[in-house]
Write an enzyme that holds these catalytic residues in place. Structure first.
Site, PDB file in Angstrom:
ATOM      1  N   ARG A 108      12.962   7.652   3.930  1.00  0.00           N
ATOM      2  CA  ARG A 108      11.932   8.514   3.316  1.00  0.00           C
ATOM      3  C   ARG A 108      12.190   9.941   3.770  1.00  0.00           C
ATOM      4  O   ARG A 108      12.293  10.199   4.980  1.00  0.00           O
ATOM      5  CB  ARG A 108      10.522   8.105   3.720  1.00  0.00           C
ATOM      6  N   HIS A 135       9.822   7.869  -6.205  1.00  0.00           N
ATOM      7  CA  HIS A 135       9.196   6.902  -5.291  1.00  0.00           C
ATOM      8  C   HIS A 135       9.295   5.512  -5.947  1.00  0.00           C
ATOM      9  O   HIS A 135       8.290   4.933  -6.362  1.00  0.00           O
ATOM     10  CB  HIS A 135       7.733   7.304  -5.069  1.00  0.00           C
ATOM     11  N   GLN A 138       7.174   2.243  -5.035  1.00  0.00           N
ATOM     12  CA  GLN A 138       5.772   2.342  -5.448  1.00  0.00           C
ATOM     13  C   GLN A 138       5.574   1.760  -6.860  1.00  0.00           C
ATOM     14  O   GLN A 138       4.566   1.114  -7.152  1.00  0.00           O
ATOM     15  CB  GLN A 138       5.358   3.826  -5.426  1.00  0.00           C
ATOM     16  N   ASP A 232      -2.578  11.275  -8.249  1.00  0.00           N
ATOM     17  CA  ASP A 232      -1.953  11.396  -6.930  1.00  0.00           C
ATOM     18  C   ASP A 232      -2.428  12.725  -6.353  1.00  0.00           C
ATOM     19  O   ASP A 232      -3.004  13.583  -7.049  1.00  0.00           O
ATOM     20  CB  ASP A 232      -0.421  11.349  -7.107  1.00  0.00           C
ATOM     21  N   CYS A 273      -1.497   5.919  -5.768  1.00  0.00           N
ATOM     22  CA  CYS A 273      -0.515   5.448  -4.785  1.00  0.00           C
ATOM     23  C   CYS A 273      -1.071   5.522  -3.366  1.00  0.00           C
ATOM     24  O   CYS A 273      -0.630   4.781  -2.492  1.00  0.00           O
ATOM     25  CB  CYS A 273       0.770   6.245  -4.909  1.00  0.00           C
ATOM     26  N   ARG A 318       2.336  -3.277  -2.500  1.00  0.00           N
ATOM     27  CA  ARG A 318       3.530  -2.591  -1.969  1.00  0.00           C
ATOM     28  C   ARG A 318       4.344  -3.551  -1.114  1.00  0.00           C
ATOM     29  O   ARG A 318       5.566  -3.613  -1.206  1.00  0.00           O
ATOM     30  CB  ARG A 318       3.130  -1.390  -1.094  1.00  0.00           C
TER      31      ARG A 318
END
Ligand code: CP
Ligand code: NVA
Length: 331
Positions: A108, A135, A138, A232, A273, A318
């Protein structure tokens, strides 16, 4: 039928076919079922993975750790302060060392090129746990959550992203929807629309899959006939805090609140998310309230705590879907 993606990296959904993405979501659903039923699946007990984080995380880190342990794997966590990468050792050298010690690497951080270079130099599967551009893990959780609501075939469902429509999550949603044949709507100010290059790629994918792509700066258009309202954070990790004022001014009209969700289908769900600024119970949330008088940013409590909210189920997913990626690429 299982597809073979063993040995592959998972850097962006652009590299995966619709069938491969569906396969990973199916596998995630199966891991969820097994975990719920208490079926042990320590199938990768001879493997070791490393998690390299240059940005903070709760869900992604914990999902990789729990998923890996459920599969019987050993896990090492490295944060920016505890590795030499970039400071005393180049990315390529670090990748070469990690590739000799570990069976896979999660990364990440910032540039997409870093995750690509890690894959290039390490020789083992690398999984993108979020970059400035994408991402992808996700997306598997988001699509599994949508399937749990609407059934396995999501083609034609309208998913609207409200807000910073060119951030990593929004970019990935556009790709995921294009691949899986959904109707994707990017709803935000013109200044924050996805890049022309990515739109072009997604239009080409959509032409193959029957997906529809829509771009609008009108929240009412975004909400109309919508099945999934998604938002988001308005300022992503790595963006300077000085941008808050400008971002708030641009994105205020795109807040997902009771009035907006009421314009969507009555069966619509809300996804995020996470983390989310839906109240003042965070230091940043409180600071924003003091500076701008906003009780909530991208989503209000009316929606976040309301009957259409599915973000915590999404967060759990997730872990199940990351486990699917680990298993499919390392088996
Ligand atoms: N959604 C998500 O990636 O959460 P974290 O930043 O907590 O990992
Ligand atoms: N766009 C957000 C996503 C967090 C999971 C960020 O990059 O900060």
């Amino acid at each position: 039928m299982g597809l073979n993606i063993r040995g592959r990296s998972f850097l962006t959904l652009l590299d995966y076919t619709p069938e491969e993405i569906e396969y990973l979501i199916d596998l995630g659903a199966e891991f969820k079922r097994m975990k719920r039923c208490g079926v042990e699946h320590k199938w990768l007990s001879d493997k070791q993975i490393v998690l390299l984080f240059e940005k903070t995380s709760t869900r992604t880190r914990c999902s990789f750790e729990v998923g890996a342990r459920d599969l019987g794997m050993g896990v090492t966590f490295l944060d920016p302060g505890s590795s030499q990468m970039g400071k005393k050792e180049s990315l390529a050298d670090t990748a070469k060392v990690l590739g000799r010690l570990y069976d896979g690497i999660e990364y990440r951080g910032f540039k997409q090129s870093v995750v690509e270079d890690l894959a290039k130099y390490s020789g083992v599967p690398v999984w993108n746990g979020l970059t400035d551009d994408f991402h992808p893990t996700q997306m598997l959780a988001d699509m599994l959550t949508a399937r749990e609501e609407f059934g396995r075939d999501l083609r034609g469902r309208k998913l609207t992203f409200f807000g910073d429509a060119r951030n990593n999550v929004a970019n990935s949603l556009m790709v995921a929807c294009a691949k899986l044949g959904l109707h994707y709507c990017a709803c935000g100010p013109k200044e924050l629309m996805p890049s022309e290059a990515l739109i072009e790629k997604c239009c080409a994918i959509a032409a193959e899959t029957g997906a529809e792509l829509e771009f609008t700066d009108d929240p009412a258009c975004g909400a109309r006939d919508c099945d999934i309202l998604y938002t988001d954070i308005w300022l992503s990790m790595g963006e300077p805090a000085e941008l808050w004022e400008q971002r708030i001014a641009l994105l205020r009209p795109y807040q997902v609140n009771g009035a907006l969700i009421a314009q969507a289908k009555p069966t619509a769900i809300f996804l995020h998310c996470l983390p989310a600024f839906h109240d003042r119970n965070t230091t940043v949330g409180e600071e924003i309230y003091e500076r701008f008088g906003l009780e909530a940013m991208e989503v209000t409590d009316e929606v976040f705590l309301g009957p259409q909210a599915r973000q915590f189920r999404e967060a759990e997913n997730r872990m199940h879907t990351i486990k699917a990626v680990l298993w499919a690429t390392l088996q």
